[in-house]
Every structure is written in structure tokens, then in C-alpha cells.
Design a protein around this motif. Structure first.
Motif, PDB file in Angstrom:
ATOM      1  N   VAL A 142       4.062  12.390 -41.917  1.00 52.97           N
ATOM      2  CA  VAL A 142       3.175  11.616 -40.983  1.00 52.97           C
ATOM      3  C   VAL A 142       1.565  12.189 -41.484  1.00 52.97           C
ATOM      4  O   VAL A 142       1.475  13.230 -41.937  1.00 52.97           O
ATOM      5  CB  VAL A 142       3.509  12.018 -39.653  1.00 52.97           C
ATOM      6  CG1 VAL A 142       3.131  13.745 -39.468  1.00 52.97           C
ATOM      7  CG2 VAL A 142       2.553  11.371 -38.707  1.00 52.97           C
ATOM      8  N   SER A 143       0.711  11.316 -41.404  1.00 57.21           N
ATOM      9  CA  SER A 143      -0.568  11.298 -41.627  1.00 57.21           C
ATOM     10  C   SER A 143      -1.483  11.628 -40.522  1.00 57.21           C
ATOM     11  O   SER A 143      -1.069  11.013 -39.465  1.00 57.21           O
ATOM     12  CB  SER A 143      -1.147  10.415 -42.359  1.00 57.21           C
ATOM     13  OG  SER A 143      -0.479  10.126 -43.450  1.00 57.21           O
ATOM     14  N   VAL A 144      -2.356  12.482 -40.343  1.00 57.30           N
ATOM     15  CA  VAL A 144      -3.363  12.722 -39.163  1.00 57.30           C
ATOM     16  C   VAL A 144      -4.754  12.607 -39.709  1.00 57.30           C
ATOM     17  O   VAL A 144      -5.043  12.832 -40.989  1.00 57.30           O
ATOM     18  CB  VAL A 144      -3.108  14.030 -38.537  1.00 57.30           C
ATOM     19  CG1 VAL A 144      -1.720  14.250 -37.790  1.00 57.30           C
ATOM     20  CG2 VAL A 144      -3.483  15.458 -39.458  1.00 57.30           C
ATOM     21  N   GLY A 145      -5.631  11.995 -38.859  1.00 60.03           N
ATOM     22  CA  GLY A 145      -7.016  11.994 -39.375  1.00 60.03           C
ATOM     23  C   GLY A 145      -7.713  12.291 -38.097  1.00 60.03           C
ATOM     24  O   GLY A 145      -7.416  11.732 -36.868  1.00 60.03           O
ATOM     25  N   SER A 152     -17.470   9.179 -40.369  1.00 59.51           N
ATOM     26  CA  SER A 152     -17.413  10.852 -40.746  1.00 59.51           C
ATOM     27  C   SER A 152     -16.072  10.811 -40.323  1.00 59.51           C
ATOM     28  O   SER A 152     -15.454  11.037 -38.860  1.00 59.51           O
ATOM     29  CB  SER A 152     -18.293  11.420 -39.681  1.00 59.51           C
ATOM     30  OG  SER A 152     -17.993  12.782 -39.855  1.00 59.51           O
ATOM     31  N   ALA A 153     -14.994  11.248 -40.868  1.00 60.76           N
ATOM     32  CA  ALA A 153     -13.524  11.623 -40.663  1.00 60.76           C
ATOM     33  C   ALA A 153     -12.907  12.448 -41.778  1.00 60.76           C
ATOM     34  O   ALA A 153     -13.595  12.833 -42.704  1.00 60.76           O
ATOM     35  CB  ALA A 153     -12.959  10.303 -40.943  1.00 60.76           C
ATOM     36  N   TYR A 154     -11.985  13.149 -41.608  1.00 59.25           N
ATOM     37  CA  TYR A 154     -11.129  14.088 -42.403  1.00 59.25           C
ATOM     38  C   TYR A 154      -9.811  13.964 -42.022  1.00 59.25           C
ATOM     39  O   TYR A 154      -9.336  13.586 -40.760  1.00 59.25           O
ATOM     40  CB  TYR A 154     -11.751  15.311 -42.165  1.00 59.25           C
ATOM     41  CG  TYR A 154     -11.533  16.019 -41.023  1.00 59.25           C
ATOM     42  CD1 TYR A 154     -10.394  16.948 -40.727  1.00 59.25           C
ATOM     43  CD2 TYR A 154     -12.443  16.000 -40.000  1.00 59.25           C
ATOM     44  CE1 TYR A 154     -10.262  17.713 -39.565  1.00 59.25           C
ATOM     45  CE2 TYR A 154     -12.184  16.695 -38.809  1.00 59.25           C
ATOM     46  CZ  TYR A 154     -11.271  17.475 -38.474  1.00 59.25           C
ATOM     47  OH  TYR A 154     -11.001  18.002 -37.158  1.00 59.25           O
ATOM     48  N   GLY A 155      -8.776  14.297 -42.595  1.00 60.54           N
ATOM     49  CA  GLY A 155      -7.481  14.244 -42.539  1.00 60.54           C
ATOM     50  C   GLY A 155      -6.548  15.015 -43.477  1.00 60.54           C
ATOM     51  O   GLY A 155      -7.046  15.500 -44.454  1.00 60.54           O
ATOM     52  N   HIS A 156      -5.421  14.663 -43.251  1.00 57.19           N
ATOM     53  CA  HIS A 156      -4.410  15.294 -44.155  1.00 57.19           C
ATOM     54  C   HIS A 156      -2.813  14.844 -43.746  1.00 57.19           C
ATOM     55  O   HIS A 156      -2.851  14.131 -42.875  1.00 57.19           O
ATOM     56  CB  HIS A 156      -4.349  16.911 -44.363  1.00 57.19           C
ATOM     57  CG  HIS A 156      -3.982  17.595 -43.026  1.00 57.19           C
ATOM     58  ND1 HIS A 156      -5.048  17.827 -42.284  1.00 57.19           N
ATOM     59  CD2 HIS A 156      -2.914  17.950 -42.294  1.00 57.19           C
ATOM     60  CE1 HIS A 156      -4.473  18.129 -40.881  1.00 57.19           C
ATOM     61  NE2 HIS A 156      -3.271  18.472 -41.099  1.00 57.19           N
ATOM     62  N   ASN A 157      -1.779  15.038 -44.735  1.00 58.73           N
ATOM     63  CA  ASN A 157      -0.520  14.811 -44.286  1.00 58.73           C
ATOM     64  C   ASN A 157       0.232  15.864 -44.034  1.00 58.73           C
ATOM     65  O   ASN A 157       0.006  17.171 -44.371  1.00 58.73           O
ATOM     66  CB  ASN A 157       0.104  14.140 -45.597  1.00 58.73           C
ATOM     67  CG  ASN A 157      -0.330  12.719 -45.898  1.00 58.73           C
ATOM     68  OD1 ASN A 157      -1.123  12.345 -44.852  1.00 58.73           O
ATOM     69  ND2 ASN A 157      -0.009  12.259 -47.122  1.00 58.73           N
TER      70      ASN A 157
END
Length: 178
Positions: A142-145, A152-157
Motif C-alpha cells: 500500500v502507498s501513503v502520501g 508540497s507532498a511526500y510519501g512511501h510504500n
């Protein structure tokens, strides 16, 4: 014939419930984990973006020894995934006060844009993608952001595994920032 049809309907409904249950369990696990990392004051986006998964990238980034057939299943199921909508009822089932989750309703993209215009400062708007499972619903990606402000954003899996019936986060990978 009628008995066979009834058995088939029961099996279909059981599989459907299992899929929905796994998806909502993963949603709750991710929210709980993010709040456990110290994230407060979050809003949750209604739209769940499609999850992209490339098992070769996964193996390079995580160095986990996951059986090839499971990675292939996740990759194939990821190719079939689509955008969707989270049900606000899932947020209501969580036991966090407004210090942690700002509203009991998820926000649409239009709501998010209006919030940025109205508040005029950084926010924590969490976007959780559609979970992609292996065929046995024992592994998941699952990916989150986080949207902080327009542009302006960031995230990871996350890679999760069901351990003794409970979804457990095994690793975080594929970090990004804009």
C-alpha cells in the motif's frame, strides 16, 4: 442444482467479505501506524489512488527475501487495481480524538483545495492507496502520501504481511518528496 448455486453464492460472499475486511484492516493498520509515529492533526483523503508495484524495484530497495510467486501475484494484482473511494465509516471505527484525526469524514480533492485556501498554512492530509494483495490475502503493498500544501507532498510504500491473523508492517520503501 439449487444446492450448488447456494454453495457458490456463499463462497462468493465469503471471498468478497474477506477482501473488504482485509482492505479495511489494512486501512486501520496504516492510520494507527502513522499516528504511532507521532503524526497528529491529520485529515484523510477519500480517494484511494491506484497502487503501482514493480517486484524488481521492491527487491532492490528492500532486500527482503519474499518468494517470487508472491511478488509476481502482487505485481499482477497491482496492474488490475484501480482508483477507488474510502468509506468514511472506517474513520468512525477508529478510536482517535480530534488531536490526531481532525474530522470523522474523509475529504474529497475539492474539500482539500478549499481547506488549503481557507487555512493558508500547512496541513497533514493523508492519502492511502488501494491495497494490493497476493492471491491468498497474506501479503500486501500500500502507498501513503501526505499533502502539506498545494505542490508540497511526500510519501512511501509499505509492505505488510498477515501474522497470526493480524496485518503487520514489515518494511517501508520507495520514499519520495516534491
Amino acid at each position: 442444482m439449487k444446492r450448488t448455486l447456494n454453495i457458490l453464492l456463499i463462497l462468493i460472499s465469503t471471498v468478497s467479505y474477506s477482501q473488504n475486511s482485509s482492505e479495511s484492516d489494512v486501512f486501520k493498520k496504516i492510520i494507527d501506524y502513522e499516528i504511532g509515529k507521532g503524526t497528529t492533526g491529520i485529515y484523510i483523503q477519500c480517494e484511494k489512488p491506484k497502487t503501482y508495484f514493480d517486484h524488481k524495484d521492491f527487491k532492490v530497495q528492500t532486500r527482503l527475501e519474499v518468494p517470487e510467486n508472491i511478488l509476481n501475484e502482487i505485481e499482477a494484482n497491482g496492474a488490475k487495481s484501480s482508483n477507488g473511494i474510502w468509506n468514511s465509516e472506517l474513520i468512525n471505527e477508529l478510536n482517535f480524538n480530534s488531536d490526531f484525526i481532525k474530522t470523522k469524514n474523509c475529504l474529497t480533492k475539492k474539500d482539500i483545495e478549499q481547506l488549503f485556501v481557507k487555512i493558508k498554512k500547512r496541513q497533514n492530509i493523508l492519502s492511502i492507496s488501494e491495497p494490493v494483495f497476493d492471491n491468498k490475502y497474506e501479503n500486501c503493498v500500500v502507498s501513503v502520501g501526505y499533502w502539506e500544501f498545494t505542490g508540497s507532498a511526500y510519501g512511501h510504500n509499505y509492505f505488510l504481511k498477515k501474522v497470526y491473523g493480524i496485518w503487520t508492517i514489515i518494511t517501508e520503501y520507495e520514499f519520495w518528496i516534491t
